[in-house]
Enzyme design. Structure first.
Site, PDB file in Angstrom:
ATOM      1  N   ASP A 124       1.355   2.638   3.563  1.00 32.51           N
ATOM      2  CA  ASP A 124       0.509   3.815   3.370  1.00 32.51           C
ATOM      3  C   ASP A 124       1.351   5.084   3.395  1.00 32.51           C
ATOM      4  O   ASP A 124       0.873   6.153   3.801  1.00 32.51           O
ATOM      5  CB  ASP A 124      -0.602   3.881   4.419  1.00 32.51           C
ATOM      6  N   HIS A 142       1.550   5.381  -1.673  1.00 34.22           N
ATOM      7  CA  HIS A 142       1.176   6.569  -2.436  1.00 34.22           C
ATOM      8  C   HIS A 142       2.431   7.178  -3.043  1.00 34.22           C
ATOM      9  O   HIS A 142       3.372   7.537  -2.319  1.00 34.22           O
ATOM     10  CB  HIS A 142       0.488   7.602  -1.539  1.00 34.22           C
ATOM     11  N   HIS A 181       0.870  -1.192   0.000  1.00 32.81           N
ATOM     12  CA  HIS A 181       0.000   0.000   0.000  1.00 32.81           C
ATOM     13  C   HIS A 181       0.897   1.229   0.000  1.00 32.81           C
ATOM     14  O   HIS A 181       1.487   1.580   1.019  1.00 32.81           O
ATOM     15  CB  HIS A 181      -0.899   0.021   1.235  1.00 32.81           C
ATOM     16  N   HIS A 183      -4.635  -0.917   5.852  1.00 28.53           N
ATOM     17  CA  HIS A 183      -4.179  -0.130   7.006  1.00 28.53           C
ATOM     18  C   HIS A 183      -5.136  -0.224   8.200  1.00 28.53           C
ATOM     19  O   HIS A 183      -5.666   0.787   8.672  1.00 28.53           O
ATOM     20  CB  HIS A 183      -3.928   1.325   6.630  1.00 28.53           C
ATOM     21  N   HIS A 227     -10.504   0.734   1.879  1.00 29.18           N
ATOM     22  CA  HIS A 227     -10.320   1.737   2.929  1.00 29.18           C
ATOM     23  C   HIS A 227     -11.532   1.621   3.838  1.00 29.18           C
ATOM     24  O   HIS A 227     -12.630   2.081   3.501  1.00 29.18           O
ATOM     25  CB  HIS A 227     -10.211   3.144   2.341  1.00 29.18           C
ATOM     26  N   ASN A 271      -5.415   7.183  -6.154  1.00 27.46           N
ATOM     27  CA  ASN A 271      -6.187   8.395  -5.832  1.00 27.46           C
ATOM     28  C   ASN A 271      -5.453   9.663  -6.254  1.00 27.46           C
ATOM     29  O   ASN A 271      -5.184  10.553  -5.447  1.00 27.46           O
ATOM     30  CB  ASN A 271      -6.566   8.438  -4.348  1.00 27.46           C
ATOM     31  N   LYS A 319      -9.270  -0.505  -5.809  1.00 20.67           N
ATOM     32  CA  LYS A 319      -9.343   0.164  -4.511  1.00 20.67           C
ATOM     33  C   LYS A 319     -10.722   0.765  -4.288  1.00 20.67           C
ATOM     34  O   LYS A 319     -11.236   1.518  -5.121  1.00 20.67           O
ATOM     35  CB  LYS A 319      -8.284   1.268  -4.429  1.00 20.67           C
TER      36      LYS A 319
END
Length: 346
Positions: free
Chosen positions: A247, A15, A13, A174, A136, A41, A99
């Site tokens: 994350d 970003h 996971h 997470h 999420h 995202n 996701k």
């Protein structure tokens, strides 16, 4: 123990953002990790196979030549997602998972799902082809306290969904609560959970006592100490249900360290040093490889990495920068609040 050799880890996971931020933060991951599930995202989000292919090309172009790194792409589930496009993206090998963001749950989630009923046909198609759903897991209704949103999501959304589509493969992303740990343990082989580095270290006292620490603000928000201890027990247990998803989420300092700071903590640069510290504290260094390098590939049906890394404990603390720089501005690096002595050698 002062040296530990493990299979090269993966991050399930992550970003990376885009543009100059992508180019700035990616080396912090690709230097140590072999693969990473890349979150979709962006603005606008990565919704279609075409979007994913273009984003993957931008990531590949940003990887330093000396790093061997594979981005594992995901699609952002919306109520308008085309099931055929999604299925083709998965069966062709372009994307690894989808996701689910409840609309408004976290950064850049406004295009997410508002009514789970509207995506049931897509989820049924995913179950048919074995495509994982990355969740999420928080409700976003205002009447539910922010510290209770994960537990309520499990009871009102996730558990009914899994009973309705039992063959759907789900990763609880997470997790932050004892309820999340217990629910992941109770599931069959179609259910697993990721745990972040910072949720193993922080509780809500770190965020709020003595003044608000915006550098510790993330979503899902850090919880009370009993939840943190449940996460540590799960991560260090060796159970195949749990694996690392950092994350790691970079923001410029101007958007992070301010009166209304963005949610997200940039941990990519020092995650393995932090994890070695945590696992050593728990007397579980022998379980670190399972958490970082074995359990994730097993759930996703992939082979573990052939390469290895060494974690070496030094006599003197390792110094990590307080910030890394991007063209957009400096990015705050996670400060665990204690000195780190374990460093990565490849």
């Amino acid at each position: 123990m002062s040296r530990l050799t493990i299979r090269q880890p993966d991050d399930w996971h992550l970003h990376l953002r885009d543009g100059s931020m992508l180019r700035s933060v990616l080396p912090s991951t690709s230097e140590t990790f072999a693969r990473a599930i890349v979150m979709p995202n962006l603005v606008p989000p990565v919704v279609t196979a075409k979007d994913a292919a273009a984003y993957k090309d931008r990531i590949l172009a940003a990887i330093p030549e000396e790093h061997g790194f594979t981005p594992l792409m995901t699609l952002y589930l919306t109520e308008d997602t085309d099931a055929d496009d999604l299925a083709h993206a998965y069966t062709s090998g372009l994307v690894t998972a989808v996701k689910l963001y409840p609309a408004g749950a976290t950064t850049n989630s406004n295009s997410g799902v508002r009514n789970i009923e509207n995506v049931i046909p897509v989820l049924e198609r995913m179950a048919e082809i074995g495509m994982p759903l990355l969740v999420h897991g928080e409700v976003t209704t205002h009447e539910v306290d922010i510290f209770d949103r994960e537990a309520v999501f499990i009871d009102t959304i996730l558990d009914p969904l899994r009973r309705r589509i039992p063959s759907l493969r789900v990763v609880m992303e997470h997790i932050t609560t004892k309820q999340g740990v217990d629910y992941a343990k109770s599931g069959d082989d179609n259910l697993a959970a990721t745990i972040t580095t910072h949720h193993l270290i922080l509780n809500r006292n770190h965020l709020l006592v003595g003044g608000i620490r915006p550098d510790y603000y993330c979503l899902p928000i850090v919880k009370s100490e009993d939840h943190r201890l449940a996460l540590r027990e799960a991560a260090t247990s060796g159970s195949p249900k749990f694996f690392l998803g950092t994350d790691s989420a970079p923001h410029t300092e101007a958007n992070k360290i301010c009166a209304c700071g963005c949610a997200g903590i940039f941990t990519a640069i020092n995650t393995m040093s932090c994890l070695a510290h945590v696992f050593a504290e728990e007397g579980a260094l022998d379980k670190l490889e399972a958490f970082t390098s074995l359990n994730g590939p097993a759930f996703y049906g992939m082979a573990p990495n052939e390469n290895t890394i060494d974690l070496v404990k030094s006599d003197d603390p390792i110094k990590f920068p307080r910030q890394i720089w991007s063209e957009d501005g400096p990015v705050t690096v996670f400060d665990p609040g204690f000195e780190l002595f374990w460093k990565v050698e490849k």
